[in-house]
Design a protein around this motif. Structure first.
Motif, PDB file in Angstrom:
ATOM      1  N   PHE A  70      68.431  -3.989  63.415  1.00 37.56           N
ATOM      2  CA  PHE A  70      67.174  -3.575  61.910  1.00 37.56           C
ATOM      3  C   PHE A  70      66.974  -5.037  61.163  1.00 37.56           C
ATOM      4  O   PHE A  70      68.446  -5.320  60.249  1.00 37.56           O
ATOM      5  CB  PHE A  70      67.596  -2.551  61.222  1.00 37.56           C
ATOM      6  CG  PHE A  70      67.173  -1.914  60.294  1.00 37.56           C
ATOM      7  CD1 PHE A  70      65.879  -1.605  60.347  1.00 37.56           C
ATOM      8  CD2 PHE A  70      67.202  -1.684  59.069  1.00 37.56           C
ATOM      9  CE1 PHE A  70      65.240  -1.083  59.004  1.00 37.56           C
ATOM     10  CE2 PHE A  70      67.175  -1.002  57.684  1.00 37.56           C
ATOM     11  CZ  PHE A  70      65.179  -0.798  58.386  1.00 37.56           C
ATOM     12  N   LYS A  71      65.942  -5.839  60.964  1.00 40.46           N
ATOM     13  CA  LYS A  71      66.404  -6.669  60.043  1.00 40.46           C
ATOM     14  C   LYS A  71      65.496  -6.866  59.465  1.00 40.46           C
ATOM     15  O   LYS A  71      64.278  -7.567  59.693  1.00 40.46           O
ATOM     16  CB  LYS A  71      66.271  -8.081  61.325  1.00 40.46           C
ATOM     17  CG  LYS A  71      67.294  -8.113  62.280  1.00 40.46           C
ATOM     18  CD  LYS A  71      68.712  -8.295  61.108  1.00 40.46           C
ATOM     19  CE  LYS A  71      69.470  -8.709  62.557  1.00 40.46           C
ATOM     20  NZ  LYS A  71      71.142  -9.074  62.193  1.00 40.46           N
ATOM     21  N   PRO A  72      64.852  -5.814  58.858  1.00 33.41           N
ATOM     22  CA  PRO A  72      63.870  -6.036  57.354  1.00 33.41           C
ATOM     23  C   PRO A  72      63.724  -7.165  57.300  1.00 33.41           C
ATOM     24  O   PRO A  72      62.993  -7.831  56.440  1.00 33.41           O
ATOM     25  CB  PRO A  72      63.056  -4.704  57.029  1.00 33.41           C
ATOM     26  CG  PRO A  72      65.324  -4.379  56.943  1.00 33.41           C
ATOM     27  CD  PRO A  72      65.458  -5.270  58.480  1.00 33.41           C
ATOM     28  N   ALA A 102      73.167 -16.429  56.829  1.00 32.94           N
ATOM     29  CA  ALA A 102      72.605 -17.185  55.592  1.00 32.94           C
ATOM     30  C   ALA A 102      71.650 -17.253  54.538  1.00 32.94           C
ATOM     31  O   ALA A 102      71.412 -17.679  53.700  1.00 32.94           O
ATOM     32  CB  ALA A 102      73.287 -18.442  55.818  1.00 32.94           C
ATOM     33  N   ARG A 103      70.728 -16.842  55.273  1.00 33.43           N
ATOM     34  CA  ARG A 103      69.113 -16.595  55.487  1.00 33.43           C
ATOM     35  C   ARG A 103      68.475 -15.434  55.401  1.00 33.43           C
ATOM     36  O   ARG A 103      66.796 -15.560  55.411  1.00 33.43           O
ATOM     37  CB  ARG A 103      67.909 -17.547  55.966  1.00 33.43           C
ATOM     38  CG  ARG A 103      68.650 -19.412  55.816  1.00 33.43           C
ATOM     39  CD  ARG A 103      67.806 -20.101  56.775  1.00 33.43           C
ATOM     40  NE  ARG A 103      66.283 -19.838  55.743  1.00 33.43           N
ATOM     41  CZ  ARG A 103      66.068 -21.111  55.766  1.00 33.43           C
ATOM     42  NH1 ARG A 103      65.394 -21.851  57.417  1.00 33.43           N
ATOM     43  NH2 ARG A 103      64.535 -21.262  55.347  1.00 33.43           N
ATOM     44  N   ALA A 153      67.035  -8.214  48.638  1.00 34.01           N
ATOM     45  CA  ALA A 153      67.160  -6.886  49.976  1.00 34.01           C
ATOM     46  C   ALA A 153      67.283  -5.570  48.395  1.00 34.01           C
ATOM     47  O   ALA A 153      67.516  -4.695  49.093  1.00 34.01           O
ATOM     48  CB  ALA A 153      67.790  -6.802  50.848  1.00 34.01           C
ATOM     49  N   ASP A 154      68.577  -5.896  47.937  1.00 31.00           N
ATOM     50  CA  ASP A 154      69.654  -5.024  47.444  1.00 31.00           C
ATOM     51  C   ASP A 154      68.431  -4.045  45.994  1.00 31.00           C
ATOM     52  O   ASP A 154      67.646  -3.306  46.541  1.00 31.00           O
ATOM     53  CB  ASP A 154      70.332  -5.492  46.855  1.00 31.00           C
ATOM     54  CG  ASP A 154      72.040  -5.124  47.923  1.00 31.00           C
ATOM     55  OD1 ASP A 154      71.046  -4.738  49.334  1.00 31.00           O
ATOM     56  OD2 ASP A 154      72.625  -6.075  47.437  1.00 31.00           O
ATOM     57  N   ILE A 155      67.577  -5.008  45.443  1.00 34.63           N
ATOM     58  CA  ILE A 155      67.189  -4.988  44.844  1.00 34.63           C
ATOM     59  C   ILE A 155      65.400  -4.350  44.996  1.00 34.63           C
ATOM     60  O   ILE A 155      65.003  -3.711  44.038  1.00 34.63           O
ATOM     61  CB  ILE A 155      66.637  -6.233  43.691  1.00 34.63           C
ATOM     62  CG1 ILE A 155      65.695  -5.565  42.167  1.00 34.63           C
ATOM     63  CG2 ILE A 155      66.132  -7.785  44.058  1.00 34.63           C
ATOM     64  CD1 ILE A 155      66.489  -6.837  41.207  1.00 34.63           C
ATOM     65  N   SER A 156      65.138  -4.782  45.945  1.00 33.16           N
ATOM     66  CA  SER A 156      64.056  -4.176  46.894  1.00 33.16           C
ATOM     67  C   SER A 156      64.084  -2.767  46.887  1.00 33.16           C
ATOM     68  O   SER A 156      63.139  -1.610  46.327  1.00 33.16           O
ATOM     69  CB  SER A 156      63.655  -5.177  47.963  1.00 33.16           C
ATOM     70  OG  SER A 156      62.907  -6.512  48.139  1.00 33.16           O
ATOM     71  N   ARG A 157      64.996  -2.712  47.822  1.00 34.57           N
ATOM     72  CA  ARG A 157      65.605  -1.142  48.192  1.00 34.57           C
ATOM     73  C   ARG A 157      65.672  -0.419  47.034  1.00 34.57           C
ATOM     74  O   ARG A 157      65.367   0.749  46.738  1.00 34.57           O
ATOM     75  CB  ARG A 157      66.724  -1.136  48.279  1.00 34.57           C
ATOM     76  CG  ARG A 157      67.178  -1.531  50.137  1.00 34.57           C
ATOM     77  CD  ARG A 157      67.890  -1.505  51.055  1.00 34.57           C
ATOM     78  NE  ARG A 157      68.109  -2.070  52.728  1.00 34.57           N
ATOM     79  CZ  ARG A 157      67.696  -0.840  52.905  1.00 34.57           C
ATOM     80  NH1 ARG A 157      67.311   0.321  52.945  1.00 34.57           N
ATOM     81  NH2 ARG A 157      67.413  -1.319  54.547  1.00 34.57           N
ATOM     82  N   ALA A 158      66.152  -0.789  46.221  1.00 32.32           N
ATOM     83  CA  ALA A 158      66.596  -0.153  44.775  1.00 32.32           C
ATOM     84  C   ALA A 158      64.877   0.070  43.937  1.00 32.32           C
ATOM     85  O   ALA A 158      64.389   0.871  43.457  1.00 32.32           O
ATOM     86  CB  ALA A 158      67.619  -0.765  43.545  1.00 32.32           C
ATOM     87  N   PHE A 159      64.177  -0.680  43.538  1.00 33.10           N
ATOM     88  CA  PHE A 159      62.886  -1.120  43.260  1.00 33.10           C
ATOM     89  C   PHE A 159      62.758   0.433  44.368  1.00 33.10           C
ATOM     90  O   PHE A 159      61.063   1.252  43.415  1.00 33.10           O
ATOM     91  CB  PHE A 159      62.353  -1.856  43.812  1.00 33.10           C
ATOM     92  CG  PHE A 159      60.540  -2.128  43.514  1.00 33.10           C
ATOM     93  CD1 PHE A 159      60.005  -1.737  42.569  1.00 33.10           C
ATOM     94  CD2 PHE A 159      59.751  -1.811  44.163  1.00 33.10           C
ATOM     95  CE1 PHE A 159      59.036  -2.143  41.846  1.00 33.10           C
ATOM     96  CE2 PHE A 159      58.681  -1.963  44.032  1.00 33.10           C
ATOM     97  CZ  PHE A 159      58.113  -1.768  42.594  1.00 33.10           C
TER      98      PHE A 159
END
Length: 246
Positions: free
Chosen positions: A179-181, A186-187, A192-198
């Motif tokens: 699962f690599k959305p 390192a890149r 990622a986290d703020i997108s999920r919260a949004f």
């Protein structure tokens, strides 16, 4: 975009926007941005902040419209959050997001599984890489096709079916490998986290304050980015309010 930059440089009108700021930063310490860098950076910001979110939100509208049972369970989950506040009418809290949105996170994961927007991740082999009896020579450019990874039937049963409940059964190790959305290593995308919260906040507001129906559209295509052939057209209206909490 180069033409837009040239027009903005010549224009006496000040808009105070992103483009104006990066033009000011060109050639200034410590960045010393060139015109090409500004263009690439502006295009990258546009893709990262607009294209990605808009497509994922369109997917969520499509999937919830096509699967009313999922939508109804989501409404129950978020109405329970409102009821647990004892009429305080407070805003969504971090604790609520982290502890009271199990199905919401399943829906987000499933939407992200479908929404591997780009055809793949480009990487350069820094050394020879053995893979299943073959060798990828050092210096080769590799395209890691994440959309195929997310549709692996050995990992995701009926992979082309929207099924948020599948995430109940998937263990952490499997998810980390298949699962690599947001990319990986390192890149990996720093958003990622703020997108999920949004997305979680968007869903919370959507199902507690609004109702909608899909009018037309929703046909997914990849050419090469993921998108919709004819868009997703919805009719949306505010939910009748019964009290301040709801």
């Amino acid at each position: 975009m180069r033409k837009v930059m040239e027009e903005r440089r010549k224009s006496p009108v000040k808009k105070g926007d992103f483009m104006e700021q990066v033009i000011k930063d060109m050639g200034v310490e410590p960045l010393y941005l060139t015109e090409d860098q500004v263009i690439y950076f502006t295009a990258g910001v546009w893709v990262a902040t607009f294209v990605t979110n808009s497509i994922i939100l369109s997917l969520i509208f499509k999937f919830l419209s096509d699967h009313p049972s999922v939508l109804e369970e989501l409404r129950v989950e978020h109405e329970d959050i409102l009821k647990s506040r004892d009429g305080s009418g407070s805003n969504l809290t971090w604790d609520e997001y982290r502890s009271s949105m199990k199905l919401t996170n399943y829906v987000i994961n499933e939407a992200l599984r479908f929404s591997a927007l780009f055809p793949g991740l480009l990487r350069k082999a820094l050394s020879d890489i053995p893979v299943n009896g073959y060798t990828i020579p050092a210096g080769c450019c590799m395209l890691i096709v994440t959309p195929v990874l997310h549709m692996n039937p050995e990992i995701y049963k009926d992979p082309f079916t929207f099924n948020p409940w599948r995430w109940k059964e998937l263990d952490a190790l499997t998810v980390s490998k298949y699962f690599k959305p947001f990319g990986g290593g390192a890149r990996q995308c720093p958003g990622a986290d703020i997108s999920r919260a949004f997305l979680a906040v968007f869903i919370h507001v959507l199902v507690t304050k609004f109702r909608w129906t899909k009018v037309k559209g929703g046909t997914l295509v990849r050419n090469p980015l993921l998108g919709f052939r004819d868009g997703v057209h919805v009719k949306i209206w505010e939910k009748p309010q019964t009290n301040k909490t709801n």
